[in-house]
Design a protein around this motif. Structure first.
Motif, PDB file in Angstrom:
ATOM      1  N   VAL A 191      35.508  31.724  39.505  1.00 18.07           N
ATOM      2  CA  VAL A 191      35.705  31.793  37.839  1.00 18.07           C
ATOM      3  C   VAL A 191      36.832  30.637  37.455  1.00 18.07           C
ATOM      4  CG1 VAL A 191      35.878  33.090  35.797  1.00 18.07           C
ATOM      5  CG2 VAL A 191      34.564  34.027  37.862  1.00 18.07           C
ATOM      6  N   ALA A 192      36.465  29.621  36.867  1.00 17.88           N
ATOM      7  CA  ALA A 192      37.318  28.978  36.488  1.00 17.88           C
ATOM      8  C   ALA A 192      38.060  29.176  35.168  1.00 17.88           C
ATOM      9  CB  ALA A 192      36.786  27.129  36.405  1.00 17.88           C
ATOM     10  N   ASN A 193      37.208  29.442  34.039  1.00 20.03           N
ATOM     11  CA  ASN A 193      37.577  29.706  32.449  1.00 20.03           C
ATOM     12  C   ASN A 193      36.517  30.915  32.235  1.00 20.03           C
ATOM     13  OD1 ASN A 193      39.209  27.650  32.063  1.00 20.03           O
ATOM     14  ND2 ASN A 193      37.733  26.451  31.851  1.00 20.03           N
ATOM     15  N   GLN A 194      36.917  31.773  32.034  1.00 18.93           N
ATOM     16  CA  GLN A 194      36.120  33.246  31.771  1.00 18.93           C
ATOM     17  C   GLN A 194      35.921  33.058  30.304  1.00 18.93           C
ATOM     18  OE1 GLN A 194      37.055  36.736  33.808  1.00 18.93           O
ATOM     19  NE2 GLN A 194      37.297  37.881  32.131  1.00 18.93           N
ATOM     20  N   ALA A 195      34.361  33.450  30.039  1.00 16.48           N
ATOM     21  CA  ALA A 195      33.937  33.723  28.752  1.00 16.48           C
ATOM     22  C   ALA A 195      33.081  34.952  29.014  1.00 16.48           C
ATOM     23  CB  ALA A 195      33.194  32.790  28.358  1.00 16.48           C
ATOM     24  N   ASP A 213      33.334  28.390  32.670  1.00 13.50           N
ATOM     25  CA  ASP A 213      32.999  27.642  33.721  1.00 13.50           C
ATOM     26  C   ASP A 213      33.058  28.584  35.020  1.00 13.50           C
ATOM     27  OD1 ASP A 213      32.463  25.723  35.498  1.00 13.50           O
ATOM     28  OD2 ASP A 213      34.459  24.824  35.335  1.00 13.50           O
ATOM     29  N   GLN A 214      31.696  28.980  35.315  1.00 14.92           N
ATOM     30  CA  GLN A 214      31.597  29.752  36.287  1.00 14.92           C
ATOM     31  C   GLN A 214      31.089  28.849  37.585  1.00 14.92           C
ATOM     32  OE1 GLN A 214      31.046  31.533  33.563  1.00 14.92           O
ATOM     33  NE2 GLN A 214      33.041  32.335  33.291  1.00 14.92           N
ATOM     34  N   ASP A 261      28.043  26.896  34.497  1.00 12.54           N
ATOM     35  CA  ASP A 261      28.138  25.545  35.148  1.00 12.54           C
ATOM     36  C   ASP A 261      27.704  25.595  36.376  1.00 12.54           C
ATOM     37  OD1 ASP A 261      30.754  24.701  33.220  1.00 12.54           O
ATOM     38  OD2 ASP A 261      28.847  24.083  32.851  1.00 12.54           O
ATOM     39  N   GLY A 262      26.985  24.859  37.055  1.00 14.66           N
ATOM     40  CA  GLY A 262      26.568  24.967  38.519  1.00 14.66           C
ATOM     41  C   GLY A 262      25.478  25.993  38.762  1.00 14.66           C
ATOM     42  N   LYS A 279      33.359  41.812  40.818  1.00 17.35           N
ATOM     43  CA  LYS A 279      33.687  40.944  41.953  1.00 17.35           C
ATOM     44  C   LYS A 279      33.301  39.523  42.116  1.00 17.35           C
ATOM     45  CE  LYS A 279      33.993  45.274  44.607  1.00 17.35           C
ATOM     46  NZ  LYS A 279      33.768  46.053  45.795  1.00 17.35           N
ATOM     47  N   ASP A 280      32.754  39.032  40.808  1.00 16.99           N
ATOM     48  CA  ASP A 280      32.559  37.734  40.495  1.00 16.99           C
ATOM     49  C   ASP A 280      31.319  37.180  41.316  1.00 16.99           C
ATOM     50  OD1 ASP A 280      34.573  37.321  38.707  1.00 16.99           O
ATOM     51  OD2 ASP A 280      35.911  36.421  40.196  1.00 16.99           O
ATOM     52  N   VAL A 281      30.312  38.377  41.808  1.00 16.89           N
ATOM     53  CA  VAL A 281      29.086  38.015  42.449  1.00 16.89           C
ATOM     54  C   VAL A 281      27.856  38.197  41.406  1.00 16.89           C
ATOM     55  CG1 VAL A 281      27.653  39.089  44.297  1.00 16.89           C
ATOM     56  CG2 VAL A 281      29.901  39.342  44.506  1.00 16.89           C
TER      57      VAL A 281
END
Length: 93
Positions: free
Chosen positions: A75-79, A88-89, A62-63, A29-31
């Motif tokens: 989540v901007a770009n997932q890796a 870039d999260q 990032d951040g 859930k991007d937590v």
């Protein structure tokens, strides 16, 4: 010798504290959750992680200083850990 069972991550994803090295791992859930890792080597702008990560886990890259554990991030770009793609999260606004 060949290195096995290590994961290469960008240095910017790893927080170095008095308690040790940590990363933020994202759940489904991007937590973000804090995870202790063992850094084996520095290779260029990356760290070779010996333990604490599994191949395929998603990390905040990032951040990281703005992240609050338990608060969802954008989540901007997932890796994923172990992949060569950059990610870039960053914290959600």
């Amino acid at each position: 010798s060949i290195l096995k069972d290590f994961i290469l991550v960008p240095q910017r994803a790893v927080l170095m504290t008095q308690e040790g090295s940590t990363v933020y791992v994202l759940d489904d859930k991007d937590v973000p959750m804090t995870r202790s890792v063992d850094v084996a080597l520095t290779i260029g702008n990356s760290y070779l992680i010996q333990s604490g990560l599994e191949d395929g886990e998603r990390l905040v890259l990032d951040g990281v200083v703005k992240v609050r554990p338990g608060t969802a991030v954008h989540v901007a770009n997932q890796a994923r850990a172990g992949s060569s793609a950059s990610g870039d999260q960053s914290p959600a606004n």
